[in-house]
Design a protein around this motif. Structure first.
Motif, PDB file in Angstrom:
ATOM      1  N   LYS A 220       8.202  16.441 -11.632  1.00 51.54           N
ATOM      2  CA  LYS A 220       8.491  17.743 -11.019  1.00 51.54           C
ATOM      3  C   LYS A 220       7.971  17.792  -9.577  1.00 51.54           C
ATOM      4  O   LYS A 220       6.983  17.164  -9.226  1.00 51.54           O
TER       5      LYS A 220
ATOM      6  N   ARG B  76       8.023  20.794  -6.001  1.00 54.49           N
ATOM      7  CA  ARG B  76       8.322  22.159  -5.569  1.00 54.49           C
ATOM      8  C   ARG B  76       8.791  22.138  -4.129  1.00 54.49           C
ATOM      9  O   ARG B  76       8.261  21.409  -3.295  1.00 54.49           O
TER      10      ARG B  76
ATOM     11  N   CYS C 146      11.030  22.186  -9.554  1.00 55.00           N
ATOM     12  CA  CYS C 146      10.480  22.835 -10.747  1.00 55.00           C
ATOM     13  C   CYS C 146      11.217  24.112 -11.124  1.00 55.00           C
ATOM     14  O   CYS C 146      11.054  24.608 -12.238  1.00 55.00           O
TER      15      CYS C 146
END
Length: 218
Positions: free
Chosen positions: A41, A43, A201
């Motif tokens: 993940k 961001r 994410c």
């Protein structure tokens, strides 16, 4: 029944099973294609200069700012898989990926999935506009779109890009639609042999479920 058996004879048993019995299988069991459980993940954040950053997450879920990569330093492409406007039909998909490293760079390939949206019951014009907006937001140099029979999404993409002032800046690349899901996925298999795949994410849960369902057999 006879039509299905003719299709199986024409396509081959494996391709027929993949497409019509919902049992797609990756030709590489260790491939990361369509395996969200194997993805890392990250961001999307912003730098002090308001540039988008890909910020990987640590195992505990916190941001690893030291490993952040500016999105404008990556090669990005937007993919559009169109679908008809019927309310009970298939989903159209708009996905933008960014690439770091790979062939000729001396570093392993990393693929960042920065954006994904599934569209259902929308017209082709709207789907093209969504792809154009994604290309603009993430600086895609190319939109890859599927062509199926007489349907050529460039007829809708060109006006959408022109309306956003992107005509001549974003290249369109059409690929011929193939009925077999496995064949369509295999187009990108050379990219997905061993790379690290990172997923933003906040990607829609429905998108991850579609990927997981597609590749549940490996």
């Amino acid at each position: 029944y006879e039509q299905l058996m003719e299709l199986r004879a024409e396509m081959g048993h494996r391709a027929f099973t993949n497409e019509y019995q919902n049992e797609p299988r990756s030709p590489e069991e260790d491939s990361a294609i369509m395996r969200p459980d194997a993805w890392t993940k990250f961001r999307l954040g912003e730098s002090a200069e308001n540039a988008l950053l890909c910020i990987p997450q640590k195992p505990d879920g916190t941001d690893d700012h030291a490993a952040a990569v500016p999105l404008n330093s990556l090669r990005t492409a937007t993919y559009l898989d169109p679908a008809g406007a019927g309310t009970g039909g298939d989903f159209a998909a708009v996905v933008t990926a960014a690439f770091l490293g790979g062939s000729g760079t001396g570093t392993p390939l990393k693929i960042y999935i920065v954006h994904a949206e599934l569209l259902r019951g929308t017209g082709l014009r709207h789907q093209a506009q969504c792809a154009a907006r994604a290309a603009e937001r993430f600086g895609s140099a190319v939109i890859v779109h599927e062509k199926c029979g007489a349907l050529d999404m460039s007829e809708f993409l060109m006006p959408a890009l022109d309306g956003m002032g992107l005509a001549g800046q974003v290249r369109l690349h059409g690929v011929v639609h193939n009925k077999s899901k496995l064949v369509r996925a295999a187009r990108f298999e050379h990219l997905l042999k061993t790379p690290a795949i990172l997923a933003e994410c906040r990607l829609p849960t429905a998108f991850l479920e579609q990927c997981e369902s597609f590749g549940q057999s490996g």
